[in-house]
Design a protein around this motif. Sequence first.
Motif, mmCIF file in Angstrom:
data_model
loop_
_atom_site.group_PDB
_atom_site.id
_atom_site.type_symbol
_atom_site.label_atom_id
_atom_site.label_comp_id
_atom_site.label_asym_id
_atom_site.label_seq_id
_atom_site.Cartn_x
_atom_site.Cartn_y
_atom_site.Cartn_z
ATOM 1 N N ALA A 49 -10.593 0.705 -25.299
ATOM 2 C CA ALA A 49 -12.097 0.881 -25.520
ATOM 3 C C ALA A 49 -12.557 2.055 -24.442
ATOM 4 N N THR A 50 -11.849 1.988 -23.169
ATOM 5 C CA THR A 50 -11.987 2.626 -22.274
ATOM 6 C C THR A 50 -11.123 4.015 -22.180
ATOM 7 N N GLU A 51 -10.126 4.000 -22.503
ATOM 8 C CA GLU A 51 -8.976 5.112 -22.753
ATOM 9 C C GLU A 51 -8.477 5.078 -21.241
ATOM 10 N N VAL A 52 -8.634 4.044 -20.372
ATOM 11 C CA VAL A 52 -7.958 3.831 -19.052
ATOM 12 C C VAL A 52 -6.454 3.646 -19.456
ATOM 13 N N LYS A 53 -5.369 3.927 -18.920
ATOM 14 C CA LYS A 53 -4.213 3.637 -18.957
ATOM 15 C C LYS A 53 -3.834 2.145 -18.918
ATOM 16 N N ALA A 54 -3.231 1.446 -19.818
ATOM 17 C CA ALA A 54 -3.045 0.267 -19.787
ATOM 18 C C ALA A 54 -2.479 -0.408 -18.276
ATOM 19 N N GLY A 55 -1.664 0.458 -17.639
ATOM 20 C CA GLY A 55 -1.100 -0.136 -16.409
ATOM 21 C C GLY A 55 -2.042 0.169 -15.450
ATOM 22 N N SER A 56 -3.217 0.526 -15.736
ATOM 23 C CA SER A 56 -4.279 0.673 -14.587
ATOM 24 C C SER A 56 -5.171 -0.392 -14.753
ATOM 25 N N VAL A 57 -5.527 -0.898 -15.907
ATOM 26 C CA VAL A 57 -6.545 -1.783 -16.286
ATOM 27 C C VAL A 57 -6.531 -3.128 -15.371
ATOM 28 N N GLY A 58 -5.385 -3.743 -15.301
ATOM 29 C CA GLY A 58 -5.061 -4.920 -14.800
ATOM 30 C C GLY A 58 -5.589 -4.897 -13.091
ATOM 31 N N PRO A 59 -4.868 -3.939 -12.376
ATOM 32 C CA PRO A 59 -5.281 -3.741 -11.226
ATOM 33 C C PRO A 59 -6.870 -3.421 -10.687
ATOM 34 N N THR A 60 -7.267 -2.606 -11.672
ATOM 35 C CA THR A 60 -8.714 -2.350 -11.356
ATOM 36 C C THR A 60 -9.471 -3.293 -11.775
ATOM 37 N N LEU A 61 -9.203 -4.275 -12.775
ATOM 38 C CA LEU A 61 -10.188 -5.633 -12.953
ATOM 39 C C LEU A 61 -10.061 -6.519 -11.886
#
Length: 125
Positions: A49-61
């Motif tokens: 939905a956000t076009e944030v790279k999958a590998g960055s979503v977890g650490p950002t969350l």
Amino acid sequence: MPIGTDRFEQLGADGDGDGPTPGTNAAAILDFLRENPDKAYTQSEIADATEVKAGSVGPTLARLREGGRVDHRGHYWRVSDHERGVDEAASQSAAALASREADDETPGMAAWRDHAVDSREHRDE
């Protein structure tokens, strides 16, 4: 440009007092979750939905959760109740301000004028 200690102490974990810097992964994820406050999403759904790279979503969350901005249960993430409260308060403030501007008068000003004393009328000369 350096900042003073007082300003530094006012900064949040995200670097400013108002939230993540616009254009960052944190801002994109938080904006998406704020737009959908009644739903919870998996990391992959958030990435899509956000076009944030999958590998960055977890650490950002994880960082957003540490800051109290998102909640996590099982595989799902959602905007925190606190964030929803902040958004609701901002909406209410904006509505109140718009109402005042539409009336072209601060609420209570008319009542104040009825009882205000003009010091020029009561001067000792």
